[in-house]
Design an enzyme around this catalytic site. Structure first.
Site, PDB file in Angstrom:
ATOM      1  N   GLY A   1    -102.076   9.633 -25.022  1.00  0.00           N
ATOM      2  CA  GLY A   1    -103.349   9.139 -25.520  1.00  0.00           C
ATOM      3  C   GLY A   1    -104.038  10.085 -26.491  1.00  0.00           C
TER       4      GLY A   1
ATOM      5  CE  LYS B   1    -113.154  13.437 -38.239  1.00  0.00           C
ATOM      6  NZ  LYS B   1    -112.035  13.729 -37.296  1.00  0.00           N
TER       7      LYS B   1
END
Lengths: 424, 424
Positions: free
Chosen positions: B186, B204
């Site tokens: 995950g 970003k």
């Protein structure tokens, strides 16, 4: 939008603020549209002002005149110490002017009275520069971690101590020799007591503990131990076991109590705080929502500290005539845990006569006080007929360790007080 | 003082914000006196709401209804993506409600329009969680470094890439194998493209470059190179030379221009950024007044990201009915430098036939284009009759390196495109 600033004190930090406001006010204007102007400087030592072009700026030798100057919006107190700094800050707050200070000693001793005066007058008292210089740790703990329970905070908060310990660690030097060099280089004060005795770190620890737990942790409740007893040998033995020695401020919550303590600490070599070297500061925070965060930078120095002071001024200035934001509170009552109740691991270095049976007597006495041994190294080196025994304990209670050491150090085969260093 | 919050989207971040507001609103109250209450949640997938006790809280499947809800003071947009997120944010701002978002893609593409709408309506658009999750890098760059010229910013901003590179570095694994494990755990999305291709880091980078230089660095101007071509061998050769490979966002000012680039970078092993491992993020900033600072923490994850979102809510809430502080500006016009003009050092790994004379031909062509060699290692290992030559250049111009590689890679003795990694 504009903001006129008065600076009291033109020493290292004050000089840095004057320089930053003179040279970089345009940067602030570019970024925020706000004009921050140095308007008044108060300094009794005229010579300190010589490096700066203060044309067009009011200069006086009377801080009270600066505080009363109607053109001043924000007062920076940068003289340090208790008095007259406290008097100046209170006078400015009562004149309904926000105050920015870097005065950690004053805050550690009188924060409640000063904070109350600010709240009562509807102005701000800000002090980002008081802890860890340029590092925005006050802002991080108060604002960025506002929704977090802080579980623990570990800070390297004194550049002088970290510089000394770094050179002891990586160059194998003795404490006294590095200290002398550090003083010659201007990294350490003469006398160095406030730094190396841990007091400066304790001031900052008291401030951070109060912020972390919305309470007041008075300076007297902070356990303080400096780095003067750390030797080259302890540093070397610690490294053999995978640790470096740092002077840490530890703030922790443990079952309804707070720990607030300053002492040399064995930090695992692969911990980020071990990478905070030389004169730098670093703070590691563990909290329930953000998990762990670390903040790193210069904890002292003219311009780095000035950067933090000016950031406070900008925050105040960006607000303009708007009301002060809801102030942070210190209303929780949380007891500070006695150091004797501390649970942790301990590095113990015994200096013994090089006789058979000594190790057995040490271990027996540790066992008697419930101190369980994780590892034990009797060192081959003998110095002046002394042997060194280094023991790392399992997690145990401090009072047990101290009771055991009291008996052990009284043995005739023990040649000097045992060196004890707590482990992170 | 109180603030009622509406949350649009109950996915990972939205769920974290709901959980934090439900469980830790009391922490904020203790610290600031401000009551922050979750009042409305809008989510189309009802199942996502099942984990939370939302009794007493309005729940709807229509974000526009939440935005129009007169009891809501602050709107959190946490659905991500461009539309309908953009529509929702604009609607909330136009309804004179401050907005908190974590939507880096939207900000990288439409920040000017969104920021203008906020300013025009006298409300705030905040997005601390959009860059580096829980790390307060937006606050640091804008507020803490307000008086600083930012000289350079180097960020590890994507946890998935850093996790993959860390395991490649310290466990000698291949990219594909770690990626598969990371997906199973995950830590990585399926498909992983947005992360491993560098796009997420570029979003970003665009946001941070704009903040650092009070300008707008559009996403299209950010040079982007992902980590998919990095091999176990490159990682190992880099380590032999004392470097680790990181995916860095670099933002720098060079003679009137800005560099904004995302690519794998060789970072010296003793640089603090080399200690930022696994899924963590870290940002190193160099500026004129504060000098260097570093900020470290979790760049993703339900609660760490929520911590940043809630910090924005608290900042807004603490202001109460007061006016919005002077907004940060993006009015500078600074050109973004073409990557071909970059000055730097380069790691070059050639895969050649194992013949005499090959090294000479490579070096001659590098020399022809003005690329000077700092070190050269012909590796003993030969794989399928190929040899590896690793060259570290002195500082040189990117266009020269690329022109040389163009000719070198066309040689019959070169068996695959040369691996090029820039050096910090």
């Amino acid at each position: 939008m504009s903001c006129r600033v008065g600076v009291i004190g033109a020493g290292t930090v004050g000089g840095g603020v004057i320089e930053t406001l003179l040279n970089n006010a345009g940067v602030v204007k570019d970024k925020t549209g706000v004009e921050i102007a140095l308007a008044h400087v108060a300094e009794v030592k005229e010579a300190l002002l010589a490096p700066y072009d203060l044309s067009g700026i009011t200069v006086s030798n009377d801080a009270m005149k600066l505080i009363a100057d109607p053109q001043i919006d924000v007062v920076c107190e940068l003289i340090g110490g208790i008095e007259p700094a406290k008097k100046f800050i209170l006078a400015a707050l009562n004149a309904k002017k926000s105050v920015v200070t870097a005065n950690k000693m004053l805050l550690a001793k009188h924060a409640p009275e000063l904070t109350e005066a600010a709240v009562k007058n509807g102005v701000e008292l800000r002090y980002e520069a008081a802890v860890a210089g340029t590092i925005p740790i006050i802002k991080a703990v108060r604002e960025s971690l506002a929704s977090n329970h802080i579980q623990a905070l570990y800070g390297i908060l004194n550049g002088t101590c970290n510089y000394i310990l770094t050179r002891m660690t990586y160059e194998g030097m003795e404490f006294g020799d590095v200290l002398k060099q550090a003083q010659a280089l201007g990294f350490a004060e003469t006398p160095p007591d406030l730094d190396v005795n841990g007091d400066d770190t304790a001031h900052k620890c008291s401030i951070l503990a109060s912020l972390c737990y919305s309470t007041r942790v008075p300076l007297e409740k902070v356990y303080i131990e400096g780095i003067t007893k750390i030797t080259r040998l302890d540093v070397a033995y610690a490294r053999e076991m995978g640790y470096v020695i740092k002077l840490l401020a530890t703030v922790r919550r443990t079952s309804g109590e707070i720990e607030a303590r300053v002492h040399p600490t064995l930090v695992p070599e692969d911990h980020l705080l071990a990478s905070v070297r030389r004169e730098f500061n670093g703070i590691y925070v563990q909290s329930d929502i953000a998990d762990c965060t670390l903040y790193y930078g210069r904890g002292a120095g003219k311009l780095p500290t000035a950067s933090a002071v000016v950031s406070d001024i900008v925050d105040i200035a960006r607000r303009g005539d708007g009301p002060v934001p809801a102030p942070f509170r210190y209303t929780h009552e949380v007891p500070v845990r006695d150091i004797g109740l501390l649970h942790g691991r301990y590095y113990l270095r015994f200096t013994t006569e090089d006789h058979p049976g000594v190790l057995g007597r040490i271990c027996t006495l540790l066992g008697k006080h419930g101190v369980s041994i994780a590892s034990c190294h009797q060192k081959e080196e003998t110095v002046e007929n002394s042997a060194h025994v280094v023991i790392m304990t399992h997690e145990t209670v401090e009072s047990g360790v101290m009771a055991a050491l009291c008996e052990i150090d009284a043995l005739d085969v023990i040649k000097e007080p045992t060196h004890t260093i707590r482990v992170l």
